[in-house]
Write an enzyme that holds these catalytic residues in place. Structure first.
Site, PDB file in Angstrom:
ATOM      1  CE  LYS A  51      20.104   6.037   8.485  1.00  0.00           C
ATOM      2  NZ  LYS A  51      20.183   4.847   9.384  1.00  0.00           N
ATOM      3  N   GLY A  52      15.788   7.028   3.229  1.00  0.00           N
ATOM      4  CA  GLY A  52      14.947   6.219   2.342  1.00  0.00           C
ATOM      5  C   GLY A  52      15.135   6.432   0.852  1.00  0.00           C
ATOM      6  CD  GLU A 107      10.766  11.553   1.071  1.00  0.00           C
ATOM      7  OE1 GLU A 107      11.872  11.002   0.970  1.00  0.00           O
ATOM      8  OE2 GLU A 107      10.316  11.973   2.146  1.00  0.00           O
ATOM      9  CG  ASP A 111       2.716   7.210   5.265  1.00  0.00           C
ATOM     10  OD1 ASP A 111       1.706   6.688   4.781  1.00  0.00           O
ATOM     11  OD2 ASP A 111       3.098   6.977   6.430  1.00  0.00           O
ATOM     12  CE  LYS A 139       2.583   3.956   2.727  1.00  0.00           C
ATOM     13  NZ  LYS A 139       2.732   3.249   4.016  1.00  0.00           N
ATOM     14  CG  PHE A 160       5.211  -0.333   6.682  1.00  0.00           C
ATOM     15  CD1 PHE A 160       5.138   0.989   7.092  1.00  0.00           C
ATOM     16  CD2 PHE A 160       6.451  -0.960   6.660  1.00  0.00           C
ATOM     17  CE1 PHE A 160       6.276   1.686   7.483  1.00  0.00           C
ATOM     18  CE2 PHE A 160       7.595  -0.278   7.055  1.00  0.00           C
ATOM     19  CZ  PHE A 160       7.506   1.041   7.462  1.00  0.00           C
ATOM     20  CB  VAL A 161       6.011  -0.703   0.742  1.00  0.00           C
ATOM     21  CG1 VAL A 161       4.655  -1.093   0.192  1.00  0.00           C
ATOM     22  CG2 VAL A 161       6.166   0.821   0.763  1.00  0.00           C
ATOM     23  NE  ARG A 173      17.567   2.471   5.703  1.00  0.00           N
ATOM     24  CZ  ARG A 173      16.609   3.370   5.948  1.00  0.00           C
ATOM     25  NH1 ARG A 173      15.842   3.773   4.977  1.00  0.00           N
ATOM     26  NH2 ARG A 173      16.423   3.851   7.154  1.00  0.00           N
TER      27      ARG A 173
HETATM   28  P1  IMP Z   1       5.361  11.136   5.896  1.00  0.00           P
HETATM   29  O1  IMP Z   1       5.980  12.322   6.556  1.00  0.00           O
HETATM   30  O2  IMP Z   1       4.339  10.473   6.780  1.00  0.00           O
HETATM   31  O3  IMP Z   1       4.806  11.427   4.518  1.00  0.00           O
HETATM   32  O4  IMP Z   1       6.429  10.023   5.814  1.00  0.00           O
HETATM   33  C1  IMP Z   1       7.489  10.057   5.027  1.00  0.00           C
HETATM   34  C2  IMP Z   1       8.556   9.089   5.487  1.00  0.00           C
HETATM   35  O5  IMP Z   1       8.033   8.003   6.273  1.00  0.00           O
HETATM   36  C3  IMP Z   1       9.143   8.468   4.270  1.00  0.00           C
HETATM   37  O6  IMP Z   1      10.184   9.255   3.767  1.00  0.00           O
HETATM   38  C4  IMP Z   1       9.581   7.110   4.779  1.00  0.00           C
HETATM   39  O7  IMP Z   1      10.882   7.186   5.282  1.00  0.00           O
HETATM   40  C5  IMP Z   1       8.613   6.776   5.887  1.00  0.00           C
HETATM   41  N1  IMP Z   1       7.542   5.847   5.418  1.00  0.00           N
HETATM   42  C6  IMP Z   1       6.259   6.138   5.149  1.00  0.00           C
HETATM   43  N2  IMP Z   1       5.581   5.054   4.718  1.00  0.00           N
HETATM   44  C7  IMP Z   1       6.486   4.060   4.700  1.00  0.00           C
HETATM   45  C8  IMP Z   1       6.397   2.671   4.303  1.00  0.00           C
HETATM   46  O8  IMP Z   1       5.360   2.122   3.874  1.00  0.00           O
HETATM   47  N3  IMP Z   1       7.556   1.961   4.422  1.00  0.00           N
HETATM   48  C9  IMP Z   1       8.738   2.502   4.872  1.00  0.00           C
HETATM   49  N4  IMP Z   1       8.845   3.792   5.230  1.00  0.00           N
HETATM   50  C10 IMP Z   1       7.726   4.560   5.155  1.00  0.00           C
END
Ligand code: IMP
Length: 185
Positions: A51-52, A107, A111, A139, A160-161, A173
């Protein structure tokens, strides 16, 4: 279902604004131009990862001045709070045949890099004309898999944001800016 957050706690957890509405707007205008100038009139499909990325996609697609289509996928990697599960699940897939499109994955944040590296592998196997990744936030300090987006609007440190589509426990959101989340309260 999780417990409702009271208004006072909700507000206290918004520690500070790190990227303002104005800064987001300016960066999106540039990203829209990057997309509009990059494809010579060929078919473009913007794929939002829910959803982000829904807020980012809504603004980004309106900054694109050439014809483009929109698709949605749902990939889940955070199940609650601020901890990554390390498991990426595709819970909703695209309904387009992407072999006819230049695909741009839109996206919210990279992270650990797990989500995008999985989604990219999945979509590449469907032979799109090309595939690029545009992310609102990056990040890099948190990366556990080798992944670099083609276009990143903002690079942020390891905290964390929330806001502008990004949540904590499904809240925040709807904030129009990006804020640091207060994990100490
Ligand atoms: P990744 O697979 O660890 O790169 O994470 C990606 C997903 O984790 C993103 O699409 C977000 O939904 C969530 N995410 C990662 N960091 C944050 C944050 O700081 N705040 C909120 N959601 C996060």
């Amino acid at each position: 279902m999780q417990a409702l957050l009271d208004k006072e706690t909700y507000e206290k957890k918004i520690k500070r604004v790190i990227i303002s509405e104005e800064e987001i707007k300016e960066a999106i205008a540039k990203a829209g131009k990057y997309i509009s100038d990059g494809y010579n009139g060929e078919p473009i499909l913007l794929v939002s990862i829910l959803k982000g990325a829904f807020v980012f996609l809504a603004d980004l697609c309106r900054a694109v001045s050439v014809p483009c289509e929109i698709g949605f996928m749902c990939a889940k990697s955070y199940y609650s709070g601020t901890n990554s599960s390390g498991v990426v699940q595709i819970t909703m897939d695209l309904d387009q045949d992407i072999s006819k499109y230049h695909v741009i994955i839109v996206e919210d944040i990279v992270d650990t890099g797990r989500t995008l590296s999985d989604v990219v592998k999945l979509l590449k196997a469907r032979n799109p004309l090309s595939l690029r990744v545009v992310t609102l936030l990056d990040k890099p300090e948190r990366r556990v898999v080798d992944f670099v987006a083609d276009y990143s609007l903002f690079t942020i440190p390891d905290f964390f944001v929330i806001g502008y589509g990004l949540d904590c426990g499904e809240y925040y959101r709807n904030l129009p800016y990006i804020a640091e989340y207060n994990t100490e309260i």
